[in-house]
Structure formats: structure tokens, C-alpha cells
Design an enzyme around this catalytic site. Structure first.
Site, PDB file in Angstrom:
ATOM      1  N   ASP A  25      44.183  42.341  46.865  1.00 31.53           N
ATOM      2  CA  ASP A  25      43.049  42.361  45.940  1.00 31.53           C
ATOM      3  C   ASP A  25      41.700  42.568  46.588  1.00 31.53           C
ATOM      4  OD1 ASP A  25      42.238  39.748  46.822  1.00 31.53           O
ATOM      5  OD2 ASP A  25      41.524  39.319  44.800  1.00 31.53           O
ATOM      6  N   GLU A  26      41.649  42.817  47.889  1.00 30.17           N
ATOM      7  CA  GLU A  26      40.328  43.030  48.480  1.00 30.17           C
ATOM      8  C   GLU A  26      40.355  44.091  49.559  1.00 30.17           C
ATOM      9  OE1 GLU A  26      38.663  39.920  51.048  1.00 30.17           O
ATOM     10  OE2 GLU A  26      40.532  38.826  50.798  1.00 30.17           O
TER      11      GLU A  26
ATOM     12  N   ASP B 166      36.421  42.585  45.805  1.00 27.66           N
ATOM     13  CA  ASP B 166      37.436  41.527  45.662  1.00 27.66           C
ATOM     14  C   ASP B 166      37.668  41.272  44.176  1.00 27.66           C
ATOM     15  OD1 ASP B 166      38.265  38.689  47.537  1.00 27.66           O
ATOM     16  OD2 ASP B 166      38.552  38.795  45.375  1.00 27.66           O
TER      17      ASP B 166
HETATM   18  N1  DCP Z   1      46.586  33.857  46.892  1.00 23.54           N
HETATM   19  C1  DCP Z   1      47.673  33.054  47.194  1.00 23.54           C
HETATM   20  N2  DCP Z   1      47.504  31.889  47.924  1.00 23.54           N
HETATM   21  C2  DCP Z   1      46.269  31.525  48.328  1.00 23.54           C
HETATM   22  C3  DCP Z   1      45.152  32.329  48.025  1.00 23.54           C
HETATM   23  C4  DCP Z   1      45.354  33.491  47.303  1.00 23.54           C
HETATM   24  O1  DCP Z   1      48.808  33.392  46.841  1.00 23.54           O
HETATM   25  N3  DCP Z   1      46.115  30.395  49.023  1.00 23.54           N
HETATM   26  C5  DCP Z   1      46.799  35.071  46.081  1.00 23.54           C
HETATM   27  C6  DCP Z   1      46.518  34.812  44.617  1.00 23.54           C
HETATM   28  C7  DCP Z   1      45.192  35.437  44.359  1.00 23.54           C
HETATM   29  C8  DCP Z   1      45.151  36.573  45.368  1.00 23.54           C
HETATM   30  O2  DCP Z   1      45.928  36.115  46.473  1.00 23.54           O
HETATM   31  O3  DCP Z   1      45.049  35.887  43.026  1.00 23.54           O
HETATM   32  C9  DCP Z   1      43.758  36.934  45.791  1.00 23.54           C
HETATM   33  O4  DCP Z   1      43.152  35.865  46.484  1.00 23.54           O
HETATM   34  P1  DCP Z   1      41.607  35.529  46.350  1.00 23.54           P
HETATM   35  O5  DCP Z   1      41.284  34.569  47.437  1.00 23.54           O
HETATM   36  O6  DCP Z   1      40.808  36.777  46.253  1.00 23.54           O
HETATM   37  O7  DCP Z   1      41.521  34.711  44.989  1.00 23.54           O
HETATM   38  P2  DCP Z   1      41.449  35.224  43.499  1.00 23.54           P
HETATM   39  O8  DCP Z   1      41.359  36.711  43.420  1.00 23.54           O
HETATM   40  O9  DCP Z   1      42.586  34.631  42.747  1.00 23.54           O
HETATM   41  O10 DCP Z   1      40.115  34.562  42.953  1.00 23.54           O
HETATM   42  P3  DCP Z   1      38.593  34.953  43.268  1.00 23.54           P
HETATM   43  O11 DCP Z   1      37.998  35.328  41.959  1.00 23.54           O
HETATM   44  O12 DCP Z   1      37.989  33.714  43.829  1.00 23.54           O
HETATM   45  O13 DCP Z   1      38.623  36.099  44.246  1.00 23.54           O
HETATM   46 MG    MG Z   2      40.013  37.774  44.599  1.00 20.74          MG
END
Ligand code: DCP
Ligand code: MG
Length: 359
Positions: free
Chosen positions: A105-106, A10
Site C-alpha cells: 500500500d505504499e 500511502d
Molecule cells: N499491516 C499488517 N500488520 C501491521 C501493519 C500493517 O498486516 N502491523 C497491513 C494492513 C494494512 C497494510 O498493511 O492495511 C498497510 O499498512 P499501513 O501501516 O499503511 O496501515 P493502513 O494502510 O492500514 O492505515 P493508515 O491509514 O494508517 O496508512
Molecule cells: Mg496505509
């Protein structure tokens, strides 16, 4: 007994990290990718610098600005995130073709039999993290374990830039000590309900029989029963393509005010629109789901002539659906919005039909 070798990768603060990478003046700064705080914008994600102030995904941009007055708002660039997503997938393919992406992203990777004969899932996870760092100038967190559920929890355990291994003999004790809100499928409302029954950690969950859990939590109860025992045989499925994109929210308190429901609906439509954009897809059918305080669920659908991924259109259409719902004086416990009949899904069906016709 042989165990599978599963990795969950992720990316760290994905959209925000890409923006900080591409625009050096944003490096080290508190940033939020998402809508503007003037309107009804929502934060898609925040940089780790902004998270220190309590800013998080799905929060209104207005609230984010209140929590962190210096925060910089950045508009999302979905095309670029998509490109990065393809690039990380190319890296995964060096090691295995058993890849199941969950979002841009995952992804889960099954490296039980890796292409390069490396053998160690931990070593593969290290190499993948390094390649992402060196080739894309981004960081990812990895979880390594024997099934999807524990690998996913592990990747979240030491974020950002983490690598956590939960080996076969550690899975059951690890799950016993895991706070209940970390379990897959346990949102804030279910967590509250579990706590009201004295279930705070995996070990408390384990004290209940399968029947009890099903009685308390429905079908998910049976799932929780198996998960906490480390029983997760779900294969890594490289062919999974989503047939719909949706979002739903169970409210902390049931809502009966129509205006409030309209606002919740707008947030959901923005989320669904962001998810469609992230997947580069549009859909023709919108489905609204309403669960009432007595747990009765109704759904209402409408189909359009053209494909859409537009938040405003989804909101207006779902408002029309909601207006026609007879509430019978009941308050609403959950709202959900999903979009189906997605474009490439129909295109692929059509192309199959075309092939058949050709034959
Ligand atoms: N995303 C979004 N709305 C949300 C959650 C996520 O648009 N409610 C998008 C933005 C994030 C991406 O999806 O960058 C990936 O989600 P993640 O939950 O993996 O969150 P992040 O990668 O941003 O942070 P982390 O480091 O906690 O994985
Ligand atoms: Mg993420």
C-alpha cells in the site's frame, strides 16, 4: 541548487478500506481485518471508525474487542489487496517509472522528471489521489518533498485523504519541530531512551554531535544526525526486491520468562506470515534473532525442504530454535524472526542459471 521531487503515497487503512468498499454493510462501521478474537488472532489493520476506540495494527483481536465491543472482524483477502496494489502501481506508472514500492500500500515516486511534463509534484500527487478515488474507489494520502524521509513523514501528517507538501525551505524547520517518535527508525524503546537524554523533538536531536549520537544509538545515531538536517540522498530505487521478510520487537521491559517469550514469538510469526502473504511469497529458511539485556545478539537458522508462509509452522520451528538457545540467566531485550530463501528469488536465480546453461 536543484532539488529532487519525491512523492510518498500511502493508502488509508488499506485492508479495511478495501473490505468496506467491497461489502457495503461494513461502510461507516468499526471493523478490524485480521484474526479472530477467540484464538490468538492479531489485528492487521482497523477502519478509522475503530481507531477512535484505540484499536490499531498488531493489537490482539481480543484486546480490540474489549476496546470496541461492536467491532466487526473480517478475514483478510490478500489476493484482492494484491490486485489493488497492482492497480495503484499502474496509476503511478503514468507519471514516472522511478517507483519504489515499500509494501502493498505504499511507494516512493521520483517525479523530478515526470513522463507527462507536468513539472509540479503537488499537481501530480493530486492527480494520483484523484485517479485512485475515481478508478478504485479508495483514498490515499500523499507526502511531497525533496527526499524520501520527509516525503514519508509528510504523507502521514494529514491522514486520511491528506496531501502535505514540505518545500525545500521548510524541511529543516519542519524536522526541528518533529516529535522524536516520528523519526524513521525510532521505535517505542529508542524513543524512551532518547527522552531519557532530553531528546523530545528534532531540535533536541540537533544539539548532539554525530559522535555523541553514534555513541548513544550505534549506527542509527549517524543516520539520525543526517536525517534531522534534511540530508537524505537515498535514491528512489525501482529495482529493490526484498531478500527476506521479517519482524522484530524490542520489549518495553526485558523478558526472562520463557512462556512470555513463546507468546511474543507467536505474535512475530503471525506478523511475518501476514507480510509473506501480502507479498505473495514463501520462504525456506527461518532465522531467529535474540538480543539479550547486555545487547549481545545471537541468531539461529533452520532451513526446510519446502516453502512456507504458514504462521503455525514458523512458530513451531522458531520455538525449537529458541529452546536450544543458552540464555546464561540473561533476560531478553529483543526477539526477531525472518524468513529468507524466498521462492521467486530462487526461481529467478534458477532461471538465470537455465539461461546460462542454454547459451
Ligand atoms: N499491516 C499488517 N500488520 C501491521 C501493519 C500493517 O498486516 N502491523 C497491513 C494492513 C494494512 C497494510 O498493511 O492495511 C498497510 O499498512 P499501513 O501501516 O499503511 O496501515 P493502513 O494502510 O492500514 O492505515 P493508515 O491509514 O494508517 O496508512
Ligand atoms: Mg496505509
Amino acid at each position: 541548487m536543484t532539488f529532487r521531487k519525491i512523492i510518498h503515497i500511502d493508502m488509508d487503512s488499506f485492508y479495511a478500506s478495501v473490505e468496506q468498499r467491497d461489502f457495503p454493510h461494513l461502510k461507516g462501521k468499526a471493523i478490524a481485518v485480521g484474526g479472530s478474537p477467540d484464538g490468538r488472532g492479531v489485528v492487521a489493520t482497523a477502519s478509522y471508525e475503530a481507531r477512535k476506540f484505540g484499536v490499531k495494527s498488531a493489537m490482539s483481536s481480543h484486546k480490540a474487542l474489549q476496546l470496541c465491543p461492536d467491532i466487526i472482524f473480517v478475514k483478510p483477502r490478500f489476493e484482492i489487496y494484491k490486485e489493488v496494489s497492482v492497480a495503484i502501481r499502474d496509476i503511478f506508472h503514468r507519471y514516472t517509472d522511478l517507483i519504489e514500492p515499500l509494501s502493498l500500500d505504499e511507494a516512493y515516486l521520483d517525479v523530478t522528471l515526470d513522463k507527462l511534463g507536468i513539472g509540479s509534484a503537488i499537481e501530480i500527487a493530486k492527480q494520483i489521489k484523484l485517479a485512485i478515488k475515481e478508478e478504485l474507489n479508495l483514498t490515499a494520502s500523499a507526502g511531497v518533498s525533496i527526499n524520501k524521509f520527509t516525503a514519508k513523514i509528510a504523507s502521514d501528517y494529514h491522514k486520511p485523504d491528506g496531501l502535505t507538501f514540505i518545500g525545500p525551505s521548510k524541511v529543516v524547520p519542519f524536522l526541528a519541530s518533529l516529535p522524536i517518535e516520528k523519526f524513521f527508525g525510532v521505535g517505542k524503546v529508542t524513543a524512551k531512551r532518547m527522552k531519557s537524554f532530553g531528546i523530545h523533538y528534532g531540535r533536541d536531536l540537533k544539539m548532539h554531535s554525530k559522535d555523541q549520537l553514534i555513541h548513544l544509538f550505534g549506527k542509527s545515531g549517524g543516520f539520525f544526525y543526517e536525517m534531522v538536517r534534511g540530508n537524505d540522498n537515498r535514491p528512489v530505487n525501482p529495482n529493490r526486491i526484498s531478500k527476506s521478510v521479517g519482524a522484530e520487537d524490542t520489549f518495553e521491559q526485558d523478558i526472562s520468562d520463557r512462556m512470555l517469550l513463546n507468546v511474543e514469538l507467536q505474535k512475530l510469526c503471525e506478523k511475518v506470515s501476514d507480510r509473506l502473504k501480502a507479498k505473495n511469497r514463501s520462504g525456506r529458511t527461518l532465522t531467529l534473532k535474540v538480543k539479550f539485556e547486555d545487547f549481545i545478539v545471537i541468531t539461529r537458522s533452520v532451513s526446510f525442504l519446502t516453502y512456507t508462509q504458514d504462521a503455525q509452522q514458523l512458530w513451531l520451528e522458531s520455538l525449537t530454535l529458541l529452546e536450544k538457545v543458552d540464555f546464561n540467566q540473561k533476560a531478553v531485550r529483543l526477539l526477531g524472526v525472518s524468513v529468507s530463501n524466498l521462492d521467486d528469488q530462487e526461481k529467478s536465480t534458477n532461471s538465470k542459471e537455465n539461461q546460462l546453461r542454454l547459451f
